[in-house]
Design a protein around this motif. Structure first.
Motif, PDB file in Angstrom:
ATOM      1  N   ARG A  56       0.848  -1.189   0.000  1.00 52.43           N
ATOM      2  CA  ARG A  56       0.000   0.000   0.000  1.00 52.43           C
ATOM      3  C   ARG A  56       0.893   1.253   0.000  1.00 52.43           C
ATOM      4  O   ARG A  56       2.104   1.166   0.124  1.00 52.43           O
ATOM      5  N   LYS A  57       0.265   2.406  -0.073  1.00 47.94           N
ATOM      6  CA  LYS A  57       1.004   3.666  -0.127  1.00 47.94           C
ATOM      7  C   LYS A  57       1.923   3.826   1.092  1.00 47.94           C
ATOM      8  O   LYS A  57       3.054   4.320   0.960  1.00 47.94           O
ATOM      9  N   GLU A  58       1.468   3.401   2.255  1.00 49.11           N
ATOM     10  CA  GLU A  58       2.298   3.561   3.454  1.00 49.11           C
ATOM     11  C   GLU A  58       3.586   2.735   3.360  1.00 49.11           C
ATOM     12  O   GLU A  58       4.611   3.118   3.941  1.00 49.11           O
ATOM     13  N   HIS A  59       3.544   1.634   2.629  1.00 49.22           N
ATOM     14  CA  HIS A  59       4.763   0.844   2.461  1.00 49.22           C
ATOM     15  C   HIS A  59       5.733   1.543   1.507  1.00 49.22           C
ATOM     16  O   HIS A  59       6.952   1.490   1.713  1.00 49.22           O
ATOM     17  N   VAL A  60       5.216   2.186   0.482  1.00 47.48           N
ATOM     18  CA  VAL A  60       6.072   2.956  -0.422  1.00 47.48           C
ATOM     19  C   VAL A  60       6.694   4.130   0.335  1.00 47.48           C
ATOM     20  O   VAL A  60       7.890   4.432   0.171  1.00 47.48           O
ATOM     21  N   ASP A  61       5.896   4.788   1.170  1.00 50.47           N
ATOM     22  CA  ASP A  61       6.430   5.902   1.973  1.00 50.47           C
ATOM     23  C   ASP A  61       7.546   5.427   2.897  1.00 50.47           C
ATOM     24  O   ASP A  61       8.587   6.089   3.030  1.00 50.47           O
ATOM     25  N   ALA A  62       7.336   4.284   3.575  1.00 54.91           N
ATOM     26  CA  ALA A  62       8.361   3.760   4.480  1.00 54.91           C
ATOM     27  C   ALA A  62       9.618   3.380   3.705  1.00 54.91           C
ATOM     28  O   ALA A  62      10.745   3.620   4.162  1.00 54.91           O
ATOM     29  N   ALA A  63       9.429   2.806   2.518  1.00 53.01           N
ATOM     30  CA  ALA A  63      10.580   2.457   1.685  1.00 53.01           C
ATOM     31  C   ALA A  63      11.351   3.705   1.278  1.00 53.01           C
ATOM     32  O   ALA A  63      12.593   3.724   1.295  1.00 53.01           O
ATOM     33  N   TRP A  64      10.636   4.755   0.907  1.00 49.79           N
ATOM     34  CA  TRP A  64      11.277   6.000   0.486  1.00 49.79           C
ATOM     35  C   TRP A  64      12.077   6.621   1.624  1.00 49.79           C
ATOM     36  O   TRP A  64      13.189   7.139   1.409  1.00 49.79           O
ATOM     37  N   GLU A  65      11.547   6.568   2.827  1.00 49.76           N
ATOM     38  CA  GLU A  65      12.281   7.105   3.979  1.00 49.76           C
ATOM     39  C   GLU A  65      13.589   6.341   4.180  1.00 49.76           C
ATOM     40  O   GLU A  65      14.638   6.938   4.414  1.00 49.76           O
ATOM     41  N   LEU A  66      13.528   5.018   4.080  1.00 50.21           N
ATOM     42  CA  LEU A  66      14.732   4.218   4.266  1.00 50.21           C
ATOM     43  C   LEU A  66      15.729   4.458   3.132  1.00 50.21           C
ATOM     44  O   LEU A  66      16.942   4.527   3.361  1.00 50.21           O
ATOM     45  N   ILE A  67      15.212   4.605   1.916  1.00 47.66           N
ATOM     46  CA  ILE A  67      16.070   4.892   0.768  1.00 47.66           C
ATOM     47  C   ILE A  67      16.788   6.222   0.965  1.00 47.66           C
ATOM     48  O   ILE A  67      18.007   6.337   0.745  1.00 47.66           O
ATOM     49  N   GLN A  68      16.060   7.259   1.380  1.00 50.23           N
ATOM     50  CA  GLN A  68      16.682   8.571   1.592  1.00 50.23           C
ATOM     51  C   GLN A  68      17.729   8.529   2.700  1.00 50.23           C
ATOM     52  O   GLN A  68      18.816   9.117   2.568  1.00 50.23           O
ATOM     53  N   GLU A  69      17.388   7.844   3.782  1.00 50.87           N
ATOM     54  CA  GLU A  69      18.319   7.751   4.905  1.00 50.87           C
ATOM     55  C   GLU A  69      19.636   7.101   4.485  1.00 50.87           C
ATOM     56  O   GLU A  69      20.726   7.584   4.813  1.00 50.87           O
ATOM     57  N   ASN A  70      19.539   6.013   3.737  1.00 48.72           N
ATOM     58  CA  ASN A  70      20.753   5.323   3.312  1.00 48.72           C
ATOM     59  C   ASN A  70      21.477   6.063   2.202  1.00 48.72           C
ATOM     60  O   ASN A  70      22.694   5.933   2.062  1.00 48.72           O
ATOM     61  N   ALA A  71      20.746   6.843   1.428  1.00 47.50           N
ATOM     62  CA  ALA A  71      21.393   7.682   0.419  1.00 47.50           C
ATOM     63  C   ALA A  71      22.262   8.741   1.084  1.00 47.50           C
ATOM     64  O   ALA A  71      23.394   9.002   0.653  1.00 47.50           O
ATOM     65  N   ARG A  72      21.729   9.342   2.140  1.00 41.44           N
ATOM     66  CA  ARG A  72      22.518  10.350   2.858  1.00 41.44           C
ATOM     67  C   ARG A  72      23.772   9.726   3.444  1.00 41.44           C
ATOM     68  O   ARG A  72      24.880  10.275   3.337  1.00 41.44           O
ATOM     69  N   GLY A  73      23.618   8.558   4.055  1.00 38.63           N
ATOM     70  CA  GLY A  73      24.773   7.888   4.649  1.00 38.63           C
ATOM     71  C   GLY A  73      25.807   7.502   3.607  1.00 38.63           C
ATOM     72  O   GLY A  73      27.009   7.681   3.817  1.00 38.63           O
ATOM     73  N   ALA A  74      25.356   6.976   2.483  1.00 32.49           N
ATOM     74  CA  ALA A  74      26.277   6.561   1.426  1.00 32.49           C
ATOM     75  C   ALA A  74      27.007   7.757   0.836  1.00 32.49           C
ATOM     76  O   ALA A  74      28.213   7.695   0.560  1.00 32.49           O
ATOM     77  N   THR A  75      26.282   8.866   0.651  1.00 35.91           N
ATOM     78  CA  THR A  75      26.895  10.064   0.070  1.00 35.91           C
ATOM     79  C   THR A  75      27.940  10.651   1.007  1.00 35.91           C
ATOM     80  O   THR A  75      29.047  11.026   0.579  1.00 35.91           O
ATOM     81  N   GLU A  76      27.619  10.729   2.295  1.00 28.99           N
ATOM     82  CA  GLU A  76      28.573  11.271   3.269  1.00 28.99           C
ATOM     83  C   GLU A  76      29.840  10.422   3.318  1.00 28.99           C
ATOM     84  O   GLU A  76      30.965  10.943   3.313  1.00 28.99           O
ATOM     85  N   GLU A  77      29.665   9.116   3.360  1.00 30.27           N
ATOM     86  CA  GLU A  77      30.818   8.222   3.412  1.00 30.27           C
ATOM     87  C   GLU A  77      31.645   8.312   2.129  1.00 30.27           C
ATOM     88  O   GLU A  77      32.886   8.326   2.171  1.00 30.27           O
ATOM     89  N   TRP A  78      30.964   8.410   1.000  1.00 34.63           N
ATOM     90  CA  TRP A  78      31.649   8.510  -0.288  1.00 34.63           C
ATOM     91  C   TRP A  78      32.478   9.794  -0.357  1.00 34.63           C
ATOM     92  O   TRP A  78      33.624   9.790  -0.819  1.00 34.63           O
ATOM     93  N   LEU A  79      31.914  10.911   0.102  1.00 36.71           N
ATOM     94  CA  LEU A  79      32.623  12.191   0.101  1.00 36.71           C
ATOM     95  C   LEU A  79      33.848  12.143   1.012  1.00 36.71           C
ATOM     96  O   LEU A  79      34.927  12.664   0.676  1.00 36.71           O
ATOM     97  N   GLN A  80      33.684  11.511   2.170  1.00 42.83           N
ATOM     98  CA  GLN A  80      34.803  11.395   3.101  1.00 42.83           C
ATOM     99  C   GLN A  80      35.947  10.589   2.496  1.00 42.83           C
ATOM    100  O   GLN A  80      37.121  10.948   2.619  1.00 42.83           O
ATOM    101  N   GLN A  81      35.612   9.515   1.828  1.00 42.47           N
ATOM    102  CA  GLN A  81      36.636   8.674   1.199  1.00 42.47           C
ATOM    103  C   GLN A  81      37.362   9.418   0.101  1.00 42.47           C
ATOM    104  O   GLN A  81      38.576   9.298  -0.050  1.00 42.47           O
ATOM    105  N   ARG A  82      36.641  10.228  -0.670  1.00 45.02           N
ATOM    106  CA  ARG A  82      37.288  10.974  -1.743  1.00 45.02           C
ATOM    107  C   ARG A  82      38.141  12.101  -1.194  1.00 45.02           C
ATOM    108  O   ARG A  82      39.175  12.449  -1.786  1.00 45.02           O
ATOM    109  N   THR A  83      37.737  12.644  -0.071  1.00 46.83           N
ATOM    110  CA  THR A  83      38.536  13.703   0.556  1.00 46.83           C
ATOM    111  C   THR A  83      39.876  13.127   1.040  1.00 46.83           C
ATOM    112  O   THR A  83      40.930  13.729   0.861  1.00 46.83           O
ATOM    113  N   LYS A  84      39.793  11.917   1.651  1.00 49.15           N
ATOM    114  CA  LYS A  84      41.011  11.269   2.122  1.00 49.15           C
ATOM    115  C   LYS A  84      41.931  10.900   0.967  1.00 49.15           C
ATOM    116  O   LYS A  84      43.156  10.973   1.069  1.00 49.15           O
ATOM    117  N   ALA A  85      41.302  10.469  -0.146  1.00 47.63           N
ATOM    118  CA  ALA A  85      42.101  10.060  -1.308  1.00 47.63           C
ATOM    119  C   ALA A  85      42.807  11.253  -1.937  1.00 47.63           C
ATOM    120  O   ALA A  85      43.864  11.128  -2.534  1.00 47.63           O
TER     121      ALA A  85
END
Length: 502
Positions: free
Chosen positions: A473-502
């Motif tokens: 249902r729509k609430e499951h898509v909303d919950a999925a989107w929240e988790l997707i956004q949360e992990n996108a932020r984490g992945a982007t931050e970690e990726w930026l940190q790794q490139r800064t170190k490199a």
């Protein structure tokens, strides 16, 4: 087990199945066990003495269910859906109660005749022409196990027809045509038959669907080399992105090559043509005009439990000419008189399951209206998800959403723009792929809450979001989107940190 013991065990089984579905949302989407968990837990030999059935049933709960990935979970957005309606479960139960091999009409007339009827029902449901109906006496439909097996059956029939029409051809010169986005069923057919497979290239600007001119050029090239393409496997709704080959153009090209068989694989998307508004997307007119065969899986998005792959052919004789083996012990007066269909000659095996019963149960219970409602709800939920992606600067759609499938990826963060300035397209793609692989890895770590799968589109790494579970249902898509956004932020931050170190 006597009848009364079976009655008691059956009541318990139904209760537990109901409890399973009632608790599905609380269960992990993907099984959380480790490889070897069951092999290590079970004895290495069967028991010498009979065991109490209640213990066996309890072990299903304790040992088997933890190792089940719950494809019907409302947060399952991976691959394509696998249907499991309650009506289908009951249909399977009834069919198991009258177990028979179904290899000819006489072995159980109801099995053959119900399959003829429901295949015509399904053909009419999705708009196939009368020439594909069993009632036509010329074409017809048959239930296969999977679209992959249907493809092998079709390639066997296409090869036999091509050799019959071109008797001087050498088998080693025969070629199966697919595209670079065709499901692996094409390659599998080539492996099984020992034939060459050529995958024709598709382009992003064509939404990864094959154009007629590409096919025309390939035919010229291969004929000049002495090769003989004999079947083209077109697709409506590719696995990676839901792409659609341009069947109108392909059909026109093949009119100049009447010995080449056009098979259309629409394993996932085909059932959407139950809704008239999706028939143009599904290339229905081109299929009815040009296709020699067509296959769609009702066990994916079509509410029928696995397995139920529906294959229709324009000429049943092409199947039976290639596959008919009738030793004396299988002969019947009904078949000899031409009064009946013996489906063993329409597929690879001899015996076959009574699959049509569950299809009959589902179609009668849902009706055309209920079936269409299920399809439309899946498309609407995907359109909603796609709207969330479009509204976010952190994401982008890689392709146009296809029915209930969206393919998306993370965009490169604006803070990295100056660092990446001047890099060529291939380097940028590699960098963005690295970011998206990291993103998908993070999401996959939450497989108890969500399941998404990845794909590659012409060297571009993407993530797929496929809707189709009945309980989503729509609430499951909303919950999925929240988790997707949360992990996108984490992945982007970690990726930026790794490139800064490199």
């Amino acid at each position: 087990m006597d009848i009364e013991e079976f009655r008691k065990a059956g009541y318990q089984a139904i209760d537990r199945i109901c409890d399973y579905f009632a608790s599905l949302q609380e269960r992990p989407v993907v099984s959380q066990v480790q490889p070897g968990y069951l092999v290590d837990a079970l004895p290495s030999s069967p028991p010498e003495a009979p065991e109490d059935f209640s213990l066996i049933a309890d072990d299903f709960q304790k040992m088997i269910l933890p190792g089940i990935t719950n494809w019907q979970h409302p947060n399952f957005f991976a691959y394509f859906p696998t249907a499991c309606s309650l009506e289908g479960i009951i249909g399977d139960l009834y069919s198991s109660s009258v177990s028979n091999p179904g290899f000819n009409w006489l072995s159980s007339p109801a099995c053959t005749e119900l399959e003829q009827v429901v295949m015509d029902w399904c053909a009419k449901l999705i708009g196939l022409g009368d020439h594909f109906l069993n009632k036509s006496g010329v074409g017809g439909g048959v239930i296969q196990t999977t679209a992959s097996e249907a493809c092998i059956v079709v390639c066997v029939a296409a090869r036999a027809r091509y050799v019959r029409e071109n008797p001087d051809v050498k088998l080693e010169d025969l070629v199966i045509y697919t595209t670079t986005q065709t499901h692996s069923l094409g390659v599998k057919a080539g492996l099984v038959l020992g034939l060459e497979v050529r995958a024709l290239p598709v382009k992003p600007e064509d939404e990864y669907g094959l154009r007629g001119e590409t096919l025309r050029q390939a035919l010229v090239e291969d004929h000049a080399k002495g090769k003989r393409p004999f079947v083209f496997i077109g697709t409506v709704g590719t696995t990676s992105s839901g792409a659609v080959d341009n069947l109108e153009e392909i059909g026109e090209v093949l009119q100049d090559h009447p010995s080449i068989w056009l098979h259309v694989d629409s394993a996932w998307a085909g059932v959407a043509m139950a809704c008239p508004e999706y028939r143009a997307f599904g290339k229905l007119d081109a299929i009815n005009k040009h296709a020699e065969s067509y296959d769609t899986n009702f066990h994916k998005w079509g509410l029928v439990n696995f397995d139920a792959s529906m294959l229709w052919v324009r000429s049943r004789k092409n199947l039976t000419d290639a596959l008919d083996v009738t030793p004396e012990f299988l002969r019947t007066k009904q078949h000899d008189a031409g009064l009946v269909v013996d489906y063993r000659n329409w597929h690879l095996g001899l015996g076959r399951r009574f699959r049509s019963l569950k299809v009959w149960f589902v179609l009668r219970r849902y009706g055309v209206e209920g079936f269409r409602k299920h399809i439309r709800e899946g498309v609407e939920l995907n359109e909603y998800f796609a709207s969330l992606v479009r509204a976010s600067p952190a994401f982008e759609l890689v392709t146009t959403p296809s029915l209930a499938l969206s393919v998306f990826r993370l965009t490169l963060p604006s803070s990295a723009t100056s660092e990446l300035e001047g890099k060529d397209e291939a380097s940028m793609r590699t960098i963005q792929n690295e970011l998206n692989r990291a993103f998908h890895t993070r999401v996959s770590a939450h497989s108890d809450k969500i399941f998404l799968t990845q794909t590659m589109l012409n060297d571009t790494f993407c993530v797929r979001f496929a809707v189709g579970a009945q309980r989503t249902r729509k609430e499951h898509v909303d919950a999925a989107w929240e988790l997707i956004q949360e992990n996108a932020r984490g992945a982007t931050e970690e990726w930026l940190q790794q490139r800064t170190k490199a």
